[in-house]
Design a protein around this motif. Structure first.
Motif, mmCIF file in Angstrom:
data_model
loop_
_atom_site.group_PDB
_atom_site.id
_atom_site.type_symbol
_atom_site.label_atom_id
_atom_site.label_comp_id
_atom_site.label_asym_id
_atom_site.label_seq_id
_atom_site.Cartn_x
_atom_site.Cartn_y
_atom_site.Cartn_z
ATOM 1 N N GLY A 213 0.779 -1.201 0.068
ATOM 2 C CA GLY A 213 0.013 0.004 0.051
ATOM 3 C C GLY A 213 0.820 1.301 0.051
ATOM 4 N N LYS A 214 2.052 1.185 -0.093
ATOM 5 C CA LYS A 214 2.900 2.523 -0.128
ATOM 6 C C LYS A 214 3.600 2.544 -1.117
ATOM 7 N N ILE A 215 4.080 3.564 -1.751
ATOM 8 C CA ILE A 215 4.712 4.038 -3.119
ATOM 9 C C ILE A 215 6.098 4.286 -2.692
ATOM 10 N N TYR A 216 7.013 3.575 -3.223
ATOM 11 C CA TYR A 216 8.588 3.848 -2.943
ATOM 12 C C TYR A 216 9.394 4.061 -4.374
ATOM 13 N N TYR A 217 10.191 5.012 -4.287
ATOM 14 C CA TYR A 217 10.799 4.991 -5.544
ATOM 15 C C TYR A 217 12.347 4.643 -5.374
ATOM 16 N N LEU A 218 12.555 4.227 -6.762
ATOM 17 C CA LEU A 218 13.957 3.353 -7.000
ATOM 18 C C LEU A 218 14.761 4.092 -7.625
ATOM 19 N N HIS A 219 16.080 4.100 -7.409
ATOM 20 C CA HIS A 219 16.856 4.686 -8.530
ATOM 21 C C HIS A 219 18.090 3.686 -8.322
ATOM 22 N N THR A 220 18.117 2.784 -9.193
ATOM 23 C CA THR A 220 18.922 1.380 -9.298
ATOM 24 C C THR A 220 20.234 1.669 -9.671
ATOM 25 N N LYS A 221 20.670 2.746 -10.419
ATOM 26 C CA LYS A 221 21.931 2.988 -11.069
ATOM 27 C C LYS A 221 22.813 3.631 -9.781
ATOM 28 N N THR A 222 22.233 4.157 -8.756
ATOM 29 C CA THR A 222 22.972 4.925 -7.928
ATOM 30 C C THR A 222 23.142 4.181 -6.557
ATOM 31 N N PHE A 223 21.920 3.456 -6.217
ATOM 32 C CA PHE A 223 22.017 2.761 -4.946
ATOM 33 C C PHE A 223 21.697 1.179 -5.013
ATOM 34 N N PRO A 224 22.690 0.616 -4.451
ATOM 35 C CA PRO A 224 22.700 -0.826 -4.565
ATOM 36 C C PRO A 224 21.495 -1.558 -4.046
ATOM 37 N N VAL A 225 21.187 -1.072 -2.632
ATOM 38 C CA VAL A 225 19.778 -1.505 -2.206
ATOM 39 C C VAL A 225 18.739 -1.590 -3.084
ATOM 40 N N ASP A 226 18.502 -0.207 -3.757
ATOM 41 C CA ASP A 226 17.392 -0.172 -4.829
ATOM 42 C C ASP A 226 17.566 -1.028 -6.072
ATOM 43 N N SER A 227 18.759 -1.362 -6.382
ATOM 44 C CA SER A 227 19.079 -2.255 -7.450
ATOM 45 C C SER A 227 18.559 -3.824 -6.963
ATOM 46 N N LEU A 228 19.013 -4.151 -5.714
ATOM 47 C CA LEU A 228 18.633 -5.337 -5.313
ATOM 48 C C LEU A 228 16.958 -5.543 -5.244
ATOM 49 N N ILE A 229 16.453 -4.337 -4.574
ATOM 50 C CA ILE A 229 15.022 -4.488 -4.674
ATOM 51 C C ILE A 229 14.525 -4.640 -5.964
ATOM 52 N N ASP A 230 14.759 -3.987 -6.830
ATOM 53 C CA ASP A 230 14.340 -3.850 -8.467
ATOM 54 C C ASP A 230 14.451 -5.353 -8.917
ATOM 55 N N ARG A 231 15.755 -6.203 -8.625
ATOM 56 C CA ARG A 231 15.933 -7.624 -9.023
ATOM 57 C C ARG A 231 14.969 -8.565 -8.442
ATOM 58 N N ILE A 232 14.684 -8.322 -7.364
ATOM 59 C CA ILE A 232 13.729 -9.080 -6.558
ATOM 60 C C ILE A 232 12.342 -8.972 -7.272
ATOM 61 N N ILE A 233 11.963 -7.738 -7.722
ATOM 62 C CA ILE A 233 10.385 -7.607 -7.998
ATOM 63 C C ILE A 233 10.682 -8.094 -9.510
ATOM 64 N N ASP A 234 11.652 -8.055 -10.327
ATOM 65 C CA ASP A 234 11.827 -8.744 -11.452
ATOM 66 C C ASP A 234 11.711 -10.356 -11.522
ATOM 67 N N PHE A 235 12.142 -10.638 -10.531
ATOM 68 C CA PHE A 235 12.284 -12.170 -10.394
ATOM 69 C C PHE A 235 10.861 -12.612 -9.883
ATOM 70 N N LYS A 236 10.112 -11.856 -9.017
ATOM 71 C CA LYS A 236 8.806 -12.124 -8.688
ATOM 72 C C LYS A 236 7.943 -12.101 -9.963
#
Length: 145
Positions: free
Chosen positions: A103-126
């Protein structure tokens, strides 16, 4: 279009992996709250460079583990959940990759933040698991030299 062709290819052929091609599950399985049996099976196959499959029966357990992993990463000290100041100063750079989680919106910036990149990889894997579940096909990993 590119993403749908990519998913279609993976559904038919499986995902390649090796020491350079690091797929999410292979990269982060030790941090997931999945059964020790599944962890051991992944480790054994990866260490011996074997092809293997993740059966459909494991998908729901993995999905739950992925959500728990996202929750952990959202609490990580290096994760700025909303990037409000950055989004105000650089709206195009920090406002173009939102994702909703519980229910919350988060913003990722995968090129700058490694944690954001990992979250994005998880989302893609899901998403990949969901596509395999819809197609009623196990997820195949193929070792490629």
């Amino acid at each position: 279009m590119y993403k749908s062709k990519y998913l279609e290819r993976i559904l038919e052929n499986g995902m390649y992996y090796n020491s350079i091609l690091s797929q999410y599950l292979i990269y982060d399985y030790e941090n997931l709250k999945i059964s020790n049996l599944l962890k051991e099976r992944i480790k054994t196959n990866v260490d011996s460079n074997q092809n293997f499959e993740i059966p459909l029966s494991e998908f729901s357990t993995i999905q739950i583990a992925l959500d728990l992993r996202i929750e952990e990463l959202l609490k990580h000290p290096d994760f700025d959940p909303f990037k409000e100041e950055k989004r105000k100063r650089f709206p195009e750079q920090y406002g173009n990759q939102p994702f909703e989680f519980h229910g919350k919106i988060y913003y990722l910036h995968t090129k700058t933040f490694p944690v954001d990149s990992l979250i994005d990889r998880i989302i893609d894997f899901k998403e990949l698991l969901e596509e395999h579940f819809k197609a009623n096909k196990p997820l195949k990993y193929l070792y490629k030299e």
